[in-house]
Design a protein around this motif. Structure first.
Motif, PDB file in Angstrom:
ATOM      1  N   ALA A  19      52.475 -12.265 149.677  1.00 39.37           N
ATOM      2  CA  ALA A  19      52.984 -11.165 148.279  1.00 39.37           C
ATOM      3  C   ALA A  19      54.051 -10.317 149.177  1.00 39.37           C
ATOM      4  N   HIS A  20      54.014 -10.105 150.278  1.00 39.71           N
ATOM      5  CA  HIS A  20      55.041  -9.334 150.856  1.00 39.71           C
ATOM      6  C   HIS A  20      56.318 -10.233 151.156  1.00 39.71           C
ATOM      7  N   HIS A  21      55.968 -11.314 151.517  1.00 39.27           N
ATOM      8  CA  HIS A  21      57.043 -12.460 151.999  1.00 39.27           C
ATOM      9  C   HIS A  21      57.688 -12.958 150.632  1.00 39.27           C
ATOM     10  N   GLY A  22      57.049 -12.895 149.401  1.00 39.92           N
ATOM     11  CA  GLY A  22      57.625 -13.006 147.911  1.00 39.92           C
ATOM     12  C   GLY A  22      58.595 -11.856 147.634  1.00 39.92           C
ATOM     13  N   ARG A  23      58.080 -10.700 147.850  1.00 40.72           N
ATOM     14  CA  ARG A  23      59.052  -9.518 147.556  1.00 40.72           C
ATOM     15  C   ARG A  23      60.100  -9.419 148.538  1.00 40.72           C
ATOM     16  N   PHE A  24      60.036  -9.901 150.030  1.00 41.81           N
ATOM     17  CA  PHE A  24      61.125  -9.472 150.584  1.00 41.81           C
ATOM     18  C   PHE A  24      62.030 -10.692 150.074  1.00 41.81           C
ATOM     19  N   THR A  25      61.572 -12.044 150.033  1.00 45.62           N
ATOM     20  CA  THR A  25      62.789 -12.921 149.610  1.00 45.62           C
ATOM     21  C   THR A  25      63.360 -12.857 148.380  1.00 45.62           C
ATOM     22  N   ARG A  26      62.502 -12.101 147.337  1.00 41.36           N
ATOM     23  CA  ARG A  26      63.122 -11.772 146.224  1.00 41.36           C
ATOM     24  C   ARG A  26      64.125 -10.842 146.339  1.00 41.36           C
ATOM     25  N   THR A  27      63.957  -9.848 147.025  1.00 40.20           N
ATOM     26  CA  THR A  27      64.966  -8.724 147.098  1.00 40.20           C
ATOM     27  C   THR A  27      66.379  -9.073 147.930  1.00 40.20           C
ATOM     28  N   VAL A  28      66.213 -10.057 148.749  1.00 37.40           N
ATOM     29  CA  VAL A  28      67.373 -10.451 149.186  1.00 37.40           C
ATOM     30  C   VAL A  28      67.923 -11.510 148.306  1.00 37.40           C
ATOM     31  N   GLU A  29      67.278 -12.123 147.791  1.00 36.67           N
ATOM     32  CA  GLU A  29      68.140 -12.951 146.602  1.00 36.67           C
ATOM     33  C   GLU A  29      68.787 -12.224 145.803  1.00 36.67           C
ATOM     34  N   PHE A  30      68.236 -11.069 145.194  1.00 40.09           N
ATOM     35  CA  PHE A  30      69.139 -10.245 144.219  1.00 40.09           C
ATOM     36  C   PHE A  30      70.169  -9.558 144.922  1.00 40.09           C
ATOM     37  N   SER A  31      70.176  -9.123 146.144  1.00 42.13           N
ATOM     38  CA  SER A  31      70.983  -8.544 146.959  1.00 42.13           C
ATOM     39  C   SER A  31      72.289  -9.301 147.003  1.00 42.13           C
TER      40      SER A  31
END
Length: 388
Positions: A19-31
């Motif tokens: 779940a933390h991997h998913g959150r981190f990668t989504r955050t990077v994708e948006f940014s």
């Protein structure tokens, strides 16, 4: 291509490594879309969580390879959460009593009164629910009815507590906060065998991450994760005094609640480690604060308040969550204090003076990013820079 190693300590949430991997990668994708750069994140490998995952980011004239290690403490959160309801309430109130007895309550209201209110809120809420339930249970006695009426009144009290109060209390994350305070007491006093094992394992993981050649080593932490990161980094400095020698290390706390644990009287080891981190010549210590986040010690000097007034103090960086989000998104979250507190590690809607993904995967050196973003909202430059 520049190389960065990131060791991130998340806050107190029931989220596993995937779940933390998913959150981190989504955050990077948006940014990456917000700041006009490309980002390629490695997939989550459940069989190899120890070595982290790679995120490669590229701009028009820059490229950075980032090795991300997320040292989540979900095993500790699960241990606290997977217990009978009665035990969770009992241990939560016991932890509250320890916080008060160990001087925490006085320290909270002295240095961050809103954090003091954050501490007392869940316990007062549950105490009020207990009082209402008790009143319902003894209602027949007050009304002068026969003892047989206790059967329905006790049942009514139980229905109120389980079917009315508990669902209502979830809006305010009450049981979650009970567990959070249990862990806070354990982190301050180092009283839990499970916590001690986790700290030892995390210190070993951090050492392996620091052995990976890189241009920058960034240790980030959020909320309760900042207290855990302090213990782990302090352990590394104690066991391996030369582990950081010659390295560019930046320790950044986001919405830090280090003083949640460090203000407790038994937290001598933690306070000593805060001083060691502050005095480490190769470590830049920064704290990111936000006025509208009640779950941290806004404008407090964590190093001085831990007994090290003569040591270099952590640099303070102030952000405004509202300035980073769309009006609709901010309106949706502003009354949820835990959600606002979590925004430090989530993506923004607007370019601004802080961006977690840019901090951890972009071209700026961590100790210079905020200076650059404050002075210009243009695409970032190619080189790691201190902003000096």
């Amino acid at each position: 291509m520049k190389k960065r190693v990131v060791v991130h300590f998340p806050g107190f949430e029931r989220m596993d490594a995937r779940a933390h991997h998913g959150r981190f990668t989504r955050t990077v994708e948006f940014s990456s879309k917000l700041w006009d750069f490309s980002a390629e994140a490695g997939a989550f490998d459940p069989d190899d969580t120890q070595s982290g995952f790679e995120v490669v980011c590229r701009g028009p004239d820059w490229a950075v390879s980032n090795r991300i290690h997320i040292l989540d403490h979900n095993v500790l959160v699960d241990e606290l959460s997977d217990r009978p309801l009665v035990k969770r309430f009992a241990m939560g109130f016991l932890s509250a009593a320890r916080v008060v007895g160990q001087g925490g309550l006085f320290g909270y209201f002295r240095h961050a009164w809103r954090f003091g209110l954050f501490f007392v809120f869940p316990f007062l809420l549950v105490a009020l629910a207990f009082a209402i339930s008790l009143a319902l249970a003894v209602l027949p006695v007050w009304l002068g009815l026969s003892a047989w009426h206790i059967l329905w009144s006790v049942s009514l009290a139980g229905v109120f507590f389980r079917s009315v109060f508990l669902p209502f209390s979830e809006r305010y994350h009450t049981l979650h906060l009970f567990s959070d305070w249990e862990l806070a007491v354990a982190v301050g006093g180092l009283t839990s065998p499970s916590l001690s094992r986790w700290l030892e394992e995390s210190a070993e993981r951090m050492m392996r991450a620091l052995d990976d050649p890189a241009d920058e080593y960034l240790i980030t932490s959020h909320s309760m994760g900042s207290s855990l990161a302090t213990q782990v980094l302090g352990m590394v400095l104690e066991k391996h005094p030369q582990a950081l020698a010659g390295k560019r290390v930046v320790f950044v706390t986001l919405g830090s609640a280090i003083l949640q644990c460090a203000l407790l009287r038994p937290a001598d080891v933690m306070r000593r480690r805060i001083g060691a981190i502050a005095r480490a010549p190769d470590v830049t210590f920064l704290e990111v604060h936000c006025l509208t986040d009640v779950i941290h010690f806004y404008k407090s000097r964590v190093v001085a308040l831990s007994g090290h007034k003569d040591a270099p103090q952590a640099g303070l960086i102030f952000i405004r969550v509202r300035a980073l989000l769309s009006e609709a998104r901010y309106k949706k979250i502003k009354r949820d204090f835990l959600r606002v507190h979590r925004q430090y590690v989530l993506h923004a809607d607007r370019r601004g003076s802080f961006d977690f993904a840019l901090l951890t995967t972009g071209p700026f050196a961590a100790d210079g990013q905020m200076d650059y973003l404050k002075s210009s909202l243009e695409a970032p430059s190619a080189e790691f820079s201190t902003g000096a």
